[in-house]
Design an enzyme around this catalytic site. Structure first.
Site, PDB file in Angstrom:
ATOM      1  N   TYR A 122       0.803  -1.229   0.000  1.00  0.00           N
ATOM      2  CA  TYR A 122       0.000   0.000   0.000  1.00  0.00           C
ATOM      3  C   TYR A 122       0.833   1.275   0.000  1.00  0.00           C
ATOM      4  CZ  TYR A 122      -4.023  -2.954   0.592  1.00  0.00           C
ATOM      5  OH  TYR A 122      -4.987  -3.904   0.390  1.00  0.00           O
ATOM      6  N   ASP A 226      -6.000  -7.431   4.368  1.00  0.00           N
ATOM      7  CA  ASP A 226      -7.160  -6.858   3.687  1.00  0.00           C
ATOM      8  C   ASP A 226      -8.016  -7.988   3.101  1.00  0.00           C
ATOM      9  OD1 ASP A 226      -8.911  -5.146   2.466  1.00  0.00           O
ATOM     10  OD2 ASP A 226      -7.494  -4.386   0.970  1.00  0.00           O
ATOM     11  N   ASP A 230     -11.862 -10.049   4.603  1.00  0.00           N
ATOM     12  CA  ASP A 230     -13.109 -10.243   3.843  1.00  0.00           C
ATOM     13  C   ASP A 230     -13.490 -11.729   3.809  1.00  0.00           C
ATOM     14  OD1 ASP A 230     -13.002  -7.502   3.325  1.00  0.00           O
ATOM     15  OD2 ASP A 230     -13.659  -7.716   1.244  1.00  0.00           O
TER      16      ASP A 230
END
Ligand code: NAI
Ligand code: MG
Length: 339
Positions: A122, A226, A230
């Site tokens: 990121y 990340d 989910d």
């Protein structure tokens, strides 16, 4: 009194944040809420996805509650989320996922994913050449030590027993190898409070689905955290079940793990649970432990009583689900320490 910066954002952000604020108001009268613009609306109104006034308010408040933003393909788009995580030094992203209902065909899950929040994939450093693009993925010893130390402390403080490092050091021998080595070194020194576990990221994804109770707490790099959060949310019933806290030495921002869900925005059917539970995490972070427990209990009781949201095939939209949570909080004691 604690000052909370409320950032509803785009899509379902305002819908779920409004529900969480109602619950927080019921939980304690010790919070002062100040709203600010972020995302697409902020760009239209102020010319920036993260206006200076919003950022200054985030810095001056005791904590922040954020919904979600919709990203854009415009060339001038910069993610306000990545910006505030970086600028506020929010190095740890804590994502607890716990089954609140039994979902057909799936095992129960109760896992905390602790994600390195400041580097990895990121850093957004991409180098273009004639043939394509090279993305620089940064892993430093300093950031790895910071997140692993945080994960050890957080696990012990929350009565957890096992800490698993999820990585891909068999391929990314330098970068993930460094992260894994830091994990091994720090786990050596933690005096046996926690059992050390290691798992490659691809098989960790499979295991989260097939045997979720194989995991207690996971510490991992930015992109893996990340994606795996989910996956974990899906096991619990959907993205409406994963709250998230971005935590730094000075500042904090609590949010649902999900995005702005444009496909269901404006319909009043978004599941507000993740945002309400993010509010409970914020309460605990600020020291309102009784109020935090009261919110978590009210949410669990609502599901246990059979009041299900649309994403689980139930009949409750955001508002009516929240009304049931609020009903279960009436008359709950406030934290004496903060009166
Ligand atoms: P998403 O998380 O918004 O939605 C994925 C799926 O989950 C959709 O089918 C959505 O309807 C469902 N969903 C999400 N939250 C839900 C809830 N509370 N209740 C019921 N169903 C829910 O991810 P997607 O579709 O990949 O991204 C949509 C937009 O959100 C994009 O612009 C993306 O960049 C942005 N995004 C923003 C984030 C943030 O602001 N922190 C995080 C992730 C995505
Ligand atoms: Mg995500």
């Amino acid at each position: 009194m604690k000052r909370i910066c409320v950032l509803p954002g785009d899509g379902i952000g305002p819908e779920v944040v409004e529900c969480a604020v109602d619950v927080l108001k019921q939980a304690t009268d010790q919070l002062d809420f100040i709203h600010a613009d972020i995302g697409q609306l902020a760009k239209e109104k102020h010319g920036s996805y993260l206006p200076d006034e919003t950022f200054d308010l985030m810095k001056s408040c005791d904590s922040c509650l954020f919904g979600a933003v919709t990203s854009s393909e415009r060339s001038d788009y910069t993610s306000p989320v990545l910006t505030f995580r970086k600028e506020l030094d929010l190095f740890a992203n804590v994502r607890p996922v716990r089954s609140l209902v039994s979902v057909h065909g799936r095992s129960a899950i109760d896992v905390i994913i602790i994600r390195e929040n400041s580097e990895g994939m990121y850093t957004q450093r991409e180098v273009f050449d004639d043939e394509g693009v090279t993305t620089l993925r940064r892993v430093t010893r300093k950031a790895s030590e910071r997140i692993v130390s945080f994960a050890i402390r957080y696990s012990v403080e929350n009565g957890r027993k096992r800490l698993c490092c999820v990585h891909k050091a068999n391929v990314l021998r330098g970068s993930d190898g460094l992260f894994l080595q830091v994990f091994r070194d720090l786990m050596e020194r933690q005096q046996g409070h926690l059992t050390k576990e290691e798992q490659l990221v691809d098989s960790a994804a499979l295991k989260l689905v097939n045997e979720p109770d194989a995991f207690d707490v996971i510490v991992t790099l930015n992109l893996y955290g990340d994606i795996l959060s989910d996956v974990a949310a899906g096991v619990a019933g959907g993205l409406g079940f994963a709250p998230s806290g971005n935590i730094g030495p000075k500042h904090s921002v609590f949010e649902p793990s999900h995005g702005s869900a444009p496909d269901i925005a404006g319909k009043g059917i978004a599941n507000p649970t993740a945002t309400i539970l993010a509010g409970a995490m914020m309460l605990r972070h600020l020291g309102f432990n009784d109020a935090s427990r009261a919110v978590e209990r009210a949410v669990s009781d609502t599901y246990a009583s059979g009041h299900l949201t649309y994403d689980l095939g139930g009949r409750h939209g955001s508002k009516t689900f929240t009304d049931h949570v609020l009903k279960r909080m009436v008359g709950k004691p406030l934290d004496e320490s903060h009166r």
